[in-house]
Motif scaffolding. Structure first.
Motif, PDB file in Angstrom:
ATOM      1  N   VAL A   9      29.962  27.754  43.336  1.00 32.65           N
ATOM      2  CA  VAL A   9      29.413  26.934  44.422  1.00 32.65           C
ATOM      3  C   VAL A   9      30.585  26.446  45.264  1.00 32.65           C
ATOM      4  N   VAL A  10      30.423  26.471  46.569  1.00 33.06           N
ATOM      5  CA  VAL A  10      31.470  26.025  47.478  1.00 33.06           C
ATOM      6  C   VAL A  10      31.030  24.731  48.158  1.00 33.06           C
ATOM      7  N   LEU A  11      31.894  23.712  48.052  1.00 34.74           N
ATOM      8  CA  LEU A  11      31.677  22.465  48.771  1.00 34.74           C
ATOM      9  C   LEU A  11      32.311  22.604  50.152  1.00 34.74           C
ATOM     10  N   HIS A  12      31.493  22.472  51.198  1.00 31.65           N
ATOM     11  CA  HIS A  12      31.978  22.670  52.575  1.00 31.65           C
ATOM     12  C   HIS A  12      31.266  21.708  53.505  1.00 31.65           C
ATOM     13  N   ASN A  13      32.043  20.855  54.160  1.00 29.04           N
ATOM     14  CA  ASN A  13      31.489  19.871  55.100  1.00 29.04           C
ATOM     15  C   ASN A  13      30.378  19.040  54.457  1.00 29.04           C
ATOM     16  N   GLY A  14      30.580  18.694  53.198  1.00 25.82           N
ATOM     17  CA  GLY A  14      29.621  17.841  52.507  1.00 25.82           C
ATOM     18  C   GLY A  14      28.391  18.557  51.996  1.00 25.82           C
ATOM     19  N   SER A  15      28.329  19.886  52.140  1.00 24.06           N
ATOM     20  CA  SER A  15      27.189  20.666  51.672  1.00 24.06           C
ATOM     21  C   SER A  15      27.631  21.625  50.581  1.00 24.06           C
ATOM     22  N   LEU A  16      26.677  22.067  49.762  1.00 21.94           N
ATOM     23  CA  LEU A  16      26.947  23.010  48.689  1.00 21.94           C
ATOM     24  C   LEU A  16      26.443  24.384  49.092  1.00 21.94           C
ATOM     25  N   LEU A  17      27.346  25.377  49.080  1.00 22.04           N
ATOM     26  CA  LEU A  17      27.027  26.735  49.500  1.00 22.04           C
ATOM     27  C   LEU A  17      27.221  27.700  48.344  1.00 22.04           C
ATOM     28  N   ASP A  18      26.399  28.756  48.301  1.00 18.74           N
ATOM     29  CA  ASP A  18      26.682  29.816  47.346  1.00 18.74           C
ATOM     30  C   ASP A  18      27.731  30.741  47.961  1.00 18.74           C
ATOM     31  N   PRO A  19      28.353  31.628  47.157  1.00 16.04           N
ATOM     32  CA  PRO A  19      29.440  32.458  47.690  1.00 16.04           C
ATOM     33  C   PRO A  19      29.054  33.299  48.894  1.00 16.04           C
ATOM     34  N   ALA A  20      27.813  33.802  48.914  1.00 20.92           N
ATOM     35  CA  ALA A  20      27.397  34.620  50.061  1.00 20.92           C
ATOM     36  C   ALA A  20      27.387  33.792  51.340  1.00 20.92           C
ATOM     37  N   GLU A  21      26.858  32.554  51.231  1.00 20.28           N
ATOM     38  CA  GLU A  21      26.859  31.677  52.407  1.00 20.28           C
ATOM     39  C   GLU A  21      28.289  31.353  52.821  1.00 20.28           C
ATOM     40  N   ALA A  22      29.157  31.139  51.821  1.00 19.24           N
ATOM     41  CA  ALA A  22      30.547  30.816  52.126  1.00 19.24           C
ATOM     42  C   ALA A  22      31.237  31.977  52.823  1.00 19.24           C
ATOM     43  N   GLN A  23      31.020  33.178  52.335  1.00 18.85           N
ATOM     44  CA  GLN A  23      31.637  34.340  52.970  1.00 18.85           C
ATOM     45  C   GLN A  23      31.102  34.548  54.375  1.00 18.85           C
ATOM     46  N   GLY A  24      29.813  34.218  54.574  1.00 15.27           N
ATOM     47  CA  GLY A  24      29.244  34.311  55.907  1.00 15.27           C
ATOM     48  C   GLY A  24      29.898  33.363  56.896  1.00 15.27           C
ATOM     49  N   ARG A  25      30.536  32.340  56.374  1.00 18.41           N
ATOM     50  CA  ARG A  25      31.266  31.393  57.231  1.00 18.41           C
ATOM     51  C   ARG A  25      32.770  31.653  57.175  1.00 18.41           C
ATOM     52  N   ASN A  26      33.133  32.836  56.668  1.00 16.36           N
ATOM     53  CA  ASN A  26      34.538  33.272  56.615  1.00 16.36           C
ATOM     54  C   ASN A  26      35.408  32.351  55.759  1.00 16.36           C
ATOM     55  N   ILE A  27      34.830  31.849  54.669  1.00 14.83           N
ATOM     56  CA  ILE A  27      35.587  31.003  53.751  1.00 14.83           C
ATOM     57  C   ILE A  27      36.268  31.879  52.702  1.00 14.83           C
ATOM     58  N   ASP A  28      37.540  31.684  52.528  1.00 12.21           N
ATOM     59  CA  ASP A  28      38.327  32.414  51.530  1.00 12.21           C
ATOM     60  C   ASP A  28      38.063  31.780  50.156  1.00 12.21           C
ATOM     61  N   ILE A  29      37.299  32.460  49.300  1.00 14.44           N
ATOM     62  CA  ILE A  29      36.893  31.892  48.014  1.00 14.44           C
ATOM     63  C   ILE A  29      38.106  31.633  47.116  1.00 14.44           C
ATOM     64  N   ALA A  30      39.041  32.600  47.084  1.00  9.89           N
ATOM     65  CA  ALA A  30      40.229  32.423  46.243  1.00  9.89           C
ATOM     66  C   ALA A  30      41.015  31.197  46.665  1.00  9.89           C
ATOM     67  N   ALA A  31      41.196  31.007  47.977  1.00 13.94           N
ATOM     68  CA  ALA A  31      41.914  29.828  48.471  1.00 13.94           C
ATOM     69  C   ALA A  31      41.128  28.560  48.183  1.00 13.94           C
ATOM     70  N   ALA A  32      39.793  28.640  48.276  1.00 11.78           N
ATOM     71  CA  ALA A  32      38.957  27.461  48.048  1.00 11.78           C
ATOM     72  C   ALA A  32      39.025  27.000  46.592  1.00 11.78           C
ATOM     73  N   ARG A  33      39.272  27.909  45.651  1.00 17.86           N
ATOM     74  CA  ARG A  33      39.410  27.516  44.246  1.00 17.86           C
ATOM     75  C   ARG A  33      40.638  26.639  44.029  1.00 17.86           C
ATOM     76  N   ARG A  34      41.615  26.767  44.921  1.00 14.81           N
ATOM     77  CA  ARG A  34      42.837  25.972  44.790  1.00 14.81           C
ATOM     78  C   ARG A  34      42.732  24.623  45.499  1.00 14.81           C
TER      79      ARG A  34
END
Length: 771
Positions: A9-34
């Motif tokens: 799950v990705v926390l982004h702008n106060g919302s919880l996104l699944d990885p597909a939604e995160a990738q759709g917003r061009n979020i780097d999952i590996a970087a987000a884990r850090r």
């Protein structure tokens, strides 16, 4: 109420996104884990170039009087000269100097002399329980603290706390590191606001009930977040946080805000505040969503904090629900064994308790006790069997209760106020009567942890509740009552939660010698303080006998080495070992001693004819005589014991659960999995092999079986993970013995783990390789 999300799950702008939604917003999952708080704090304390294999140095250490003697003795053997970081020695477990003659106070004098000699912090008995003192005086936002107590949790104050066995603190004292693979991080999203009848224990029990049995967060870090945090006081957050240990997670962390800044400022430590916030986007390995507004007053029935129900459910159908407890008691103590007859405590359709306790790092907070006083104002706990005892978590908190009206009101209601003490939590104080039910705002309700002894026909039961519902029950003379039944509009007028911290008593009584070691000072030894016995290095081959086989779903450290009165012996490893498994398998010590006596003969006379004949008889059954008895000698073959348990090690961090087995000649544990990292670490640090076996062996192993493990030393040296062994069962009825091949797995051993096992224990490792 609680939703578990077992996917990233990705926390982004106060919302919880699944990885597909995160990738759709061009979020780097590996970087987000850090970007999680947990990763950033771990990275800041890592001393290894590889960020996936951490080697951590902590900012401070904490121990109490059950553990610090053994830790310091072990560190001395490794070359300790001074404490390299703040190390607090508290005296909140063996505080009652009324068991075992002088030995408790002897340990305290040893602790004070060690603080003087090595530059430590010494908190005398009854001033504070270990975790409250650390909260009040040692937490610094963004830091990490290692404690030799499983409830080392300071995440609500922005500090990652980890509870481990003593040898891990020894490593820190000798300037070594705490090594582990980068743990997964699970988010805990809090939303809504708890009702006034709902306390931190209610939230914590709901969380434990949701994640313990499915191992959802086992050995992971919990990171709290969400809009629900802002409405929680610092003490409320700490009350939830300390109970995360019961989820089997590794550690916890919360963001810090003005509430935490104000709390630290109140304690004269505003300089230790740093704002911690989740840097978004941040990716988590899972998520737990908790709607605080839907939490109800909860109760954890015997025999585990995860056996959770709402109080309302128990009151609606007590007989049906308690039937589950009776069935569990049969499994724990046998059909003919003692067990609490809780159904006998149902009167007029309601369950009645015999005792109430609000205490320790979980329950004894100023807010909890102030609200309990408001609930009991003008009422009585009654003159029947029910009694109520309260333990403020520190002397400053007790002083605040006395200076206000709460202490007087509680005493007028019939409650007994006692000094800061952890005893009720582990069976060293307020042991209930045989057959009694105790309701407690404490951390655990494991079998017999409250102090009863089933071997003596004694049994009692503990249910965990929040202080609010315990006080409501006390006001009804022991009739189980939910805090939701109270008029909270009226109560709000009676409860002043304004707290004033007075550090004067600490300044007058606590010895703080950090950075001021006095090496010329002698250590003061009492007659019960003993050195560890000599422990041999791992031999080439092992012939082990299973001294105990436990098929319960989970085996707690309380069952491996009892808490309570045995804690007074923890400075004497040889005496303490006699109590190993005494409440779970009373025959274990005799069986372990029998094979240890043969090992003693082997060490002095490896060609003893009678011993050779006995060993040959077993080895010949599986064709391994050439490995184990070459040249008519057993110089390369070690004899010892092992235990099997399905999932051992839930609960306390106490190293003695492992070291006591080692003192009795133990070389291995067999398990289908280990309940906690800390228990597995304890096994390794005491030179014991933490084997994993396939689940089907649960019903195939028997106490008395032999386990032949050829070339075990070379297998460890060569980093083999799958080790072939032979299981031999010699039948007493004269029928032919049976032999079976068994695969023993040694998973995820670090290089230092292997070297410690090869040396025979951590003490040997440091003696041979230096600190």
């Amino acid at each position: 109420m609680i939703e578990l999300i077992g996917a990233p799950v990705v926390l982004h702008n106060g919302s919880l996104l699944d990885p597909a939604e995160a990738q759709g917003r061009n979020i780097d999952i590996a970087a987000a884990r850090r970007e999680t708080l947990a990763y950033r704090i771990l990275a800041a304390h890592n001393r290894h170039a590889d960020t996936t294999q951490l080697r951590l140095r902590f900012d401070a250490l904490a121990s109490h009087d059950i553990t610090y003697v053994g830790i310091i003795q072990t560190a001395r053997a490794g070359g300790l000269t001074s404490f390299p970081m703040p190390y607090v020695l508290t005296n909140c477990h063996n505080s009652l100097c009324a068991v075992g003659g002088t030995i408790n106070e002897d340990d305290h004098l040893f602790g004070l002399s060690a603080a003087q000699k090595y530059g430590g912090i010494f908190v005398p008995p009854h001033l504070a329980v270990i975790h409250q003192y650390v909260r009040e005086m040692m937490t610094k936002c963004g830091g990490m603290i290692l404690g030799s107590d499983s409830h080392t949790r300071y995440g609500a104050l922005g500090v990652m706390g980890i509870g481990e066995g003593g040898p891990e603190l020894v490593k820190q004292l000798l300037n070594k590191t705490y090594d582990l693979a980068l743990p997964a991080v699970v988010g805990v999203w809090l939303e809504g606001a708890p009702g006034p009848c709902v306390g931190p224990q209610d939230v914590a029990l709901a969380l434990v009930g949701a994640v313990f049995k499915n191992a959802f967060v086992k050995n992971k870090v919990l990171e709290f977040m969400g809009p629900g945090i802002a409405g929680l006081s610092a003490e409320y957050r700490c009350g939830i946080d300390v109970m995360t240990t019961e989820t089997a997670c590794l550690s916890s962390i919360w963001p810090t805000d003005e509430t935490i800044r104000d709390w630290l400022a109140l304690h004269g430590r505003v300089r230790d505040f740093t704002p911690l916030t989740q840097t978004q986007p941040a990716c988590y390995d899972g998520m737990i969503r908790i709607n605080l507004g839907r939490i109800e007053p909860m109760i954890a029935l015997p025999f585990h904090p995860s056996n959770v129900w709402t109080v309302a459910e128990v009151n609606r159908a007590p007989r049906d629900i308690l039937q589950h407890v009776e069935e569990e008691a049969k499994k724990q103590f046998g059909v003919d064994g003692p067990r609490p007859r809780l159904a006998d405590k149902i009167r007029n359709g309601r369950l009645w308790a015999d005792q109430g306790i609000i205490a320790g790092c979980a329950g004894g907070s100023f807010e909890n006790l102030t609200l309990a006083a408001a609930i009991l104002d003008g009422k009585s706990t009654g003159n029947g069997a029910f009694s109520l005892s309260l333990y403020p978590a520190s002397a400053p908190q007790a002083l605040a209760l006395v200076r206000g009206t709460s202490a007087a009101g509680l005493m007028a209601a019939g409650a007994v106020i006692k000094n800061a003490f952890c005893g009720p939590c582990f069976g060293a104080g307020d042991t209930p009567a045989n057959g009694a039910l105790s309701i407690r705002h404490a951390t655990r309700n494991f079998p017999n942890r409250e102090g009863s002894r089933p071997a003596g026909g004694q049994i009692a039961a503990v249910a965990l509740m929040d202080a609010r519902s315990i006080a409501a029950t006390a006001a009804n003379g022991g009739c189980l009552t939910s805090a939701a039944e109270l008029d909270w509009d009226e109560l709000a007028q009676h409860a002043d939660l304004t707290y004033h911290f007075d550090p004067l008593i600490y300044a007058r009584r606590i010895y703080n010698g950090f950075n001021a070691a006095q090496p010329e000072k002698p250590l003061i030894f009492g007659p019960n303080i003993a050195d560890w016995p000599t422990m041999p290095a791992l031999p080439d081959h092992l012939l082990l006998r299973l001294a105990s086989v436990i098929t319960d779903p989970v085996t707690t450290t309380d069952e491996l080495i009892p808490s309570g009165e045995t804690s007074s012996l923890r400075s004497n490893p040889i005496k303490l070992a006699e109590f190993t498994l005494s409440r779970k398998d009373p025959g274990y010590v005799g069986r372990a001693r029998a094979i240890q006596q043969l090992e003693n003969i082997r060490q002095t006379t490896p060609d003893d004819p009678e011993l050779l004949a006995r060993v040959r008889a077993v080895c010949a059954l599986c064709g391994m005589e050439k490995f184990f008895v070459p040249d008519n000698s057993l110089t390369r073959t070690g004899l010892g014991s092992a235990i099997f348990a399905v999932r051992p090690g839930d609960g306390s961090a106490r190293e003695q659960a492992a070291s006591s087995q080692k003192v009795l000649g133990g070389w291995a544990n067999l398990a289908t999995e280990y309940a906690t990292k800390r228990y597995r670490s304890n096994l390794i640090n005491w030179g014991m092999l933490p084997f994993i076996v396939a689940p089907e062996w649960t019903d195939r192993l028997r106490a008395g079986d032999y386990l032949l493990i050829p070339d075990i030393r070379s297998a460890v040296e060569q980093k083999k993970s799958d080790i072939a062994a032979c299981l031999v069962r010699q039948n007493n009825d004269g029928t032919k013995a049976r032999t079976t091949q068994i695969s023993l797995m040694l998973n995820d051993l670090t290089e230092d783990d292997r070297r410690i096992i090869l040396s025979g224990c951590l003490i040997n490792f440091y003696n041979r390789h230096g600190s």
